[in-house]
Write a protein that holds these residues in place. Sequence first.
Motif, PDB file in Angstrom:
ATOM      1  N   UNK A 335      52.067  58.835  40.576  1.00 53.64           N
ATOM      2  CA  UNK A 335      51.470  58.043  39.496  1.00 53.64           C
ATOM      3  C   UNK A 335      52.550  57.373  38.650  1.00 53.64           C
ATOM      4  N   UNK A 336      53.666  58.063  38.421  1.00 58.19           N
ATOM      5  CA  UNK A 336      54.760  57.471  37.638  1.00 58.19           C
ATOM      6  C   UNK A 336      55.366  56.273  38.361  1.00 58.19           C
ATOM      7  N   UNK A 337      55.517  56.377  39.682  1.00 58.27           N
ATOM      8  CA  UNK A 337      56.047  55.248  40.459  1.00 58.27           C
ATOM      9  C   UNK A 337      55.118  54.049  40.381  1.00 58.27           C
ATOM     10  N   UNK A 338      53.813  54.307  40.434  1.00 61.37           N
ATOM     11  CA  UNK A 338      52.861  53.198  40.359  1.00 61.37           C
ATOM     12  C   UNK A 338      52.839  52.587  38.962  1.00 61.37           C
ATOM     13  N   UNK A 339      53.031  53.434  37.941  1.00 58.41           N
ATOM     14  CA  UNK A 339      53.097  52.928  36.564  1.00 58.41           C
ATOM     15  C   UNK A 339      54.300  52.000  36.390  1.00 58.41           C
ATOM     16  N   UNK A 340      55.415  52.329  37.035  1.00 54.66           N
ATOM     17  CA  UNK A 340      56.584  51.448  36.972  1.00 54.66           C
ATOM     18  C   UNK A 340      56.315  50.126  37.688  1.00 54.66           C
ATOM     19  N   UNK A 341      55.544  50.185  38.758  1.00 57.21           N
ATOM     20  CA  UNK A 341      55.163  48.923  39.409  1.00 57.21           C
ATOM     21  C   UNK A 341      54.296  48.072  38.487  1.00 57.21           C
ATOM     22  N   UNK A 342      53.388  48.718  37.783  1.00 55.63           N
ATOM     23  CA  UNK A 342      52.576  47.993  36.806  1.00 55.63           C
ATOM     24  C   UNK A 342      53.464  47.325  35.763  1.00 55.63           C
ATOM     25  N   UNK A 343      54.496  48.040  35.314  1.00 50.63           N
ATOM     26  CA  UNK A 343      55.435  47.475  34.338  1.00 50.63           C
ATOM     27  C   UNK A 343      56.213  46.295  34.936  1.00 50.63           C
ATOM     28  N   UNK A 397      55.135  71.172  31.158  1.00 52.10           N
ATOM     29  CA  UNK A 397      55.916  69.942  31.316  1.00 52.10           C
ATOM     30  C   UNK A 397      55.148  68.901  32.107  1.00 52.10           C
ATOM     31  N   UNK A 398      54.478  69.336  33.185  1.00 55.10           N
ATOM     32  CA  UNK A 398      53.696  68.405  33.994  1.00 55.10           C
ATOM     33  C   UNK A 398      52.524  67.838  33.207  1.00 55.10           C
ATOM     34  N   UNK A 399      51.896  68.674  32.387  1.00 57.20           N
ATOM     35  CA  UNK A 399      50.787  68.211  31.558  1.00 57.20           C
ATOM     36  C   UNK A 399      51.247  67.149  30.558  1.00 57.20           C
ATOM     37  N   UNK A 400      52.445  67.355  29.990  1.00 58.16           N
ATOM     38  CA  UNK A 400      52.994  66.369  29.059  1.00 58.16           C
ATOM     39  C   UNK A 400      53.314  65.058  29.787  1.00 58.16           C
ATOM     40  N   UNK A 401      53.832  65.183  31.004  1.00 59.57           N
ATOM     41  CA  UNK A 401      54.132  63.986  31.794  1.00 59.57           C
ATOM     42  C   UNK A 401      52.848  63.238  32.140  1.00 59.57           C
ATOM     43  N   UNK A 461      63.176  52.401  31.306  1.00 55.71           N
ATOM     44  CA  UNK A 461      64.195  53.433  31.528  1.00 55.71           C
ATOM     45  C   UNK A 461      63.840  54.719  30.781  1.00 55.71           C
ATOM     46  N   UNK A 462      63.360  54.574  29.546  1.00 53.42           N
ATOM     47  CA  UNK A 462      62.946  55.744  28.764  1.00 53.42           C
ATOM     48  C   UNK A 462      61.808  56.475  29.464  1.00 53.42           C
ATOM     49  N   UNK A 463      60.838  55.713  29.976  1.00 57.11           N
ATOM     50  CA  UNK A 463      59.708  56.316  30.674  1.00 57.11           C
ATOM     51  C   UNK A 463      60.171  57.038  31.933  1.00 57.11           C
ATOM     52  N   UNK A 464      61.132  56.454  32.638  1.00 57.88           N
ATOM     53  CA  UNK A 464      61.580  57.036  33.902  1.00 57.88           C
ATOM     54  C   UNK A 464      62.458  58.260  33.691  1.00 57.88           C
ATOM     55  N   UNK A 465      63.418  58.159  32.766  1.00 56.08           N
ATOM     56  CA  UNK A 465      64.423  59.215  32.608  1.00 56.08           C
ATOM     57  C   UNK A 465      64.149  60.165  31.454  1.00 56.08           C
ATOM     58  N   UNK A 466      63.444  59.685  30.413  1.00 51.50           N
ATOM     59  CA  UNK A 466      63.128  60.531  29.272  1.00 51.50           C
ATOM     60  C   UNK A 466      64.337  60.931  28.448  1.00 51.50           C
ATOM     61  N   UNK A 467      65.380  60.079  28.405  1.00 47.64           N
ATOM     62  CA  UNK A 467      66.585  60.410  27.633  1.00 47.64           C
ATOM     63  C   UNK A 467      66.338  60.186  26.151  1.00 47.64           C
ATOM     64  N   UNK A 468      66.711  61.179  25.362  1.00 44.16           N
ATOM     65  CA  UNK A 468      66.475  61.128  23.923  1.00 44.16           C
ATOM     66  C   UNK A 468      67.245  59.979  23.271  1.00 44.16           C
ATOM     67  N   UNK A 469      68.485  59.761  23.685  1.00 44.26           N
ATOM     68  CA  UNK A 469      69.293  58.702  23.057  1.00 44.26           C
ATOM     69  C   UNK A 469      68.684  57.330  23.312  1.00 44.26           C
ATOM     70  N   UNK A 470      68.191  57.090  24.514  1.00 41.21           N
ATOM     71  CA  UNK A 470      67.551  55.810  24.814  1.00 41.21           C
ATOM     72  C   UNK A 470      66.267  55.644  24.008  1.00 41.21           C
ATOM     73  N   UNK A 471      65.537  56.738  23.829  1.00 46.50           N
ATOM     74  CA  UNK A 471      64.309  56.670  23.029  1.00 46.50           C
ATOM     75  C   UNK A 471      64.635  56.330  21.584  1.00 46.50           C
ATOM     76  N   UNK A 472      65.694  56.929  21.045  1.00 47.19           N
ATOM     77  CA  UNK A 472      66.113  56.605  19.679  1.00 47.19           C
ATOM     78  C   UNK A 472      66.541  55.141  19.564  1.00 47.19           C
ATOM     79  N   UNK A 473      67.266  54.659  20.564  1.00 46.65           N
ATOM     80  CA  UNK A 473      67.707  53.265  20.563  1.00 46.65           C
ATOM     81  C   UNK A 473      66.509  52.323  20.607  1.00 46.65           C
TER      82      UNK A 473
END
Length: 553
Positions: A335-343, A397-401, A461-473
Motif C-alpha cells: 500500500x505504501x508503494x502504491x501511495x508513492x505512485x499516487x504522489x 508500529x504497523x497500525x501507525x503505518x 521522502x518523509x513518508x517513505x523514510x520517516x526521518x525526524x529531521x526531514x519532518x522538522x524541515x
Amino acid sequence: MKHLLNLLAAVALLVWGTHLVRTGVLRVFGANLRRLLAHNLSNRFSAALAGIGVTALVQSSTATSLMTSSFVGQGLITLPAALAVMRGADIGTALMSVLFSIDLSWLSPLFIFVGVVLFLSRQANTAGRVGRVLIGLGLMLMALEMVVQASGPMLASPVIKAMLDSVTSDILLEITLGAVLAVLAYSSLAIVLLIAAMAASHVVAMDVALGLVLGANLGSGLLAVLTTARSAIAVRQVTLGNLVFKALGVLLMAPFVGLWIRHLQPHMPGASEGVVLFHLGFNLIISVGFIGFTQWVAQAVTRLLHTQEANPKTQRPQHLDPSALSTPALAISCAAREALHQADVVETMLRGVIDVLRHNDLELSRELRQRDDEVDQLYSAIKYYLTKISREALGEEESRRWTDIISFTINMEQIGDIVERVLLDIEDKKIRKGVAFSDAGLAEITELHERLLDNLRLGMSVFLNGKLRDAQKLLEEKARFRDLERAYAHTHLGRLSEQSMPSIETSSLHIDLISDLKRINSHICSIAYPILDSAGALAPNRLRPVSSDTPPV
C-alpha cells in the motif's frame, strides 16, 4: 441426524484449522517465503523445489499460486517459471496430506493448549502468531479424529448407503463432486484429508475416493482461476496455465484408477494411506512429467489471453497485491508503494501547472485534469485494500503505518482536486480572456511553484523514510511558505495601487493562485505531523501564553 451434524462440524473444523495454519504461517513468514520464491527462479527445477517448500509451509497451493501470479503481474518473473513453481506447489500439498494421514491425534491437545497460551499472552507479536498456527494444527488433527468417529454410525443408515451407491462407478460425477468440494472449502488439502478419513471409515468406496481426489486437484486449480478472475491478464495466465496442467493430469490419470485399486492398493497399509499416496503419485506424475512442457503451455495460454488487450491504465494499481493481504506487514508495504505512485501522479499534475500558465496550453491542461481521475481511483483502491488488512493482526508500529498511509493518500487526493480547480481557473480567467501576468507577478508564482515541488519531494521522502529531521524541515518550510505568500500578496497589492494593467487584469487569478498554492503546501506539510507527534516533537498548540496584566485588545 446427530451423526450428520457431527460430521459436518468436523468438516467445518478441518477447513477452519487449515485456514488458521495458512494465514498464521503467511503472517509470520510471508515476506520470507516470497523472497524464497523470488530468489529460486533461475531454472524450472529450482523453481519447482521452491514451490514445494513454500506450499508445504502454508499448506495451500492456492496461496502459492496467488503469490506467484503477483510476481508475474509485476513483471518480476516469466510465465514459464511461474508454472514451474506451481508444479512444485502441487507436490508440496500432497506431501502435507501424507503427513497428516499419520495418526497424530495425541498431539492435538498439546498443540491447542500451547497455541492458546501463546496467542492470548503474546497476541501482538510473532509468538502469538505462532500460537495461532499451533491452534490450527491442533484443530486439524482433532477434526480428522472427529470425522472418523462420526462416520462409523452413519454407515448403518440405509439412506447413506443408497446415496453412496448412486455415486459409485461414475468417475465424471466423482471428479465433479470433488472439484466442487475443494472450491467450497477453499482448500484441496482439507478435502483430500476428509476423503482419506472417510475411506478409512468405509463411508466411501476406494474407487469413489480416488475419483474425488482427482476432482479435488482439479478444484484447487479452478479455485485459483476464480480468485484471480478480475486480476490483470498476466496474473490470470498463471492460474489458467496451472488449471490446464491439472486438467491434463486428470484426463491422464482417470483411466488408471482401476489399475491402482487392483495392483497397488493391496500393498497399502490401509485405505487412508492409499488415498493420500494416490494423491501424491498423481501430483508427482503431472509435476515431474509435465515440467518440460511449461514453455509450451505458457505460449498457448499467452495466445489465449493476450496481454496487449489490456489497457495500461487499467493495470494500475500494480502494487496492491491480493496475495499479500494474509501477511499484514507485507500488505502495508504494498500500500505504501502504491501511495508513492499516487504522489508521482500528483507531482506530474503540479509540475504541469506552470507550463499551462506560461504557454496557455489548453490541451495540456485537459490532460492534467484527467490525471485527477487516476489520483482518485488510486486513492479508492488503496483505501479499499487497506480495509481488507486484518487490523487485529497488526502490531503497534504497523497500525501507525496503516494510519499514515491513509492520511498520506487523503492529502494527495485533496491536492489533486486543488490542482484540477487551479487549471480550470487558469483556463477561464487567463487563457480564454487572453490576459497575461506581469513579469513580477509571474516570477512570484514561479518561485512559489518551485518551492512547492521541492516540498512535495521532501514530503514523499518523509513518508517513505520517516526521518525526524526531514519532518522538522518540512514543517519549517510551512512557515517560510506562509511568509512568502503574505509578502507576495502585499507586493501584488502594491502593483495594483500603481495601476499596473497586467496586474489589474489578472488580480483575481493571482490572489487565488497564491492562496491555492498555500493550501497545497499545507497538505504536503501535514505529512510531517504523524512523525513529529510519535517523536513528541509537537507543541500542544501554537498560542503564546498571555499574562494576566496584558490589556485586552
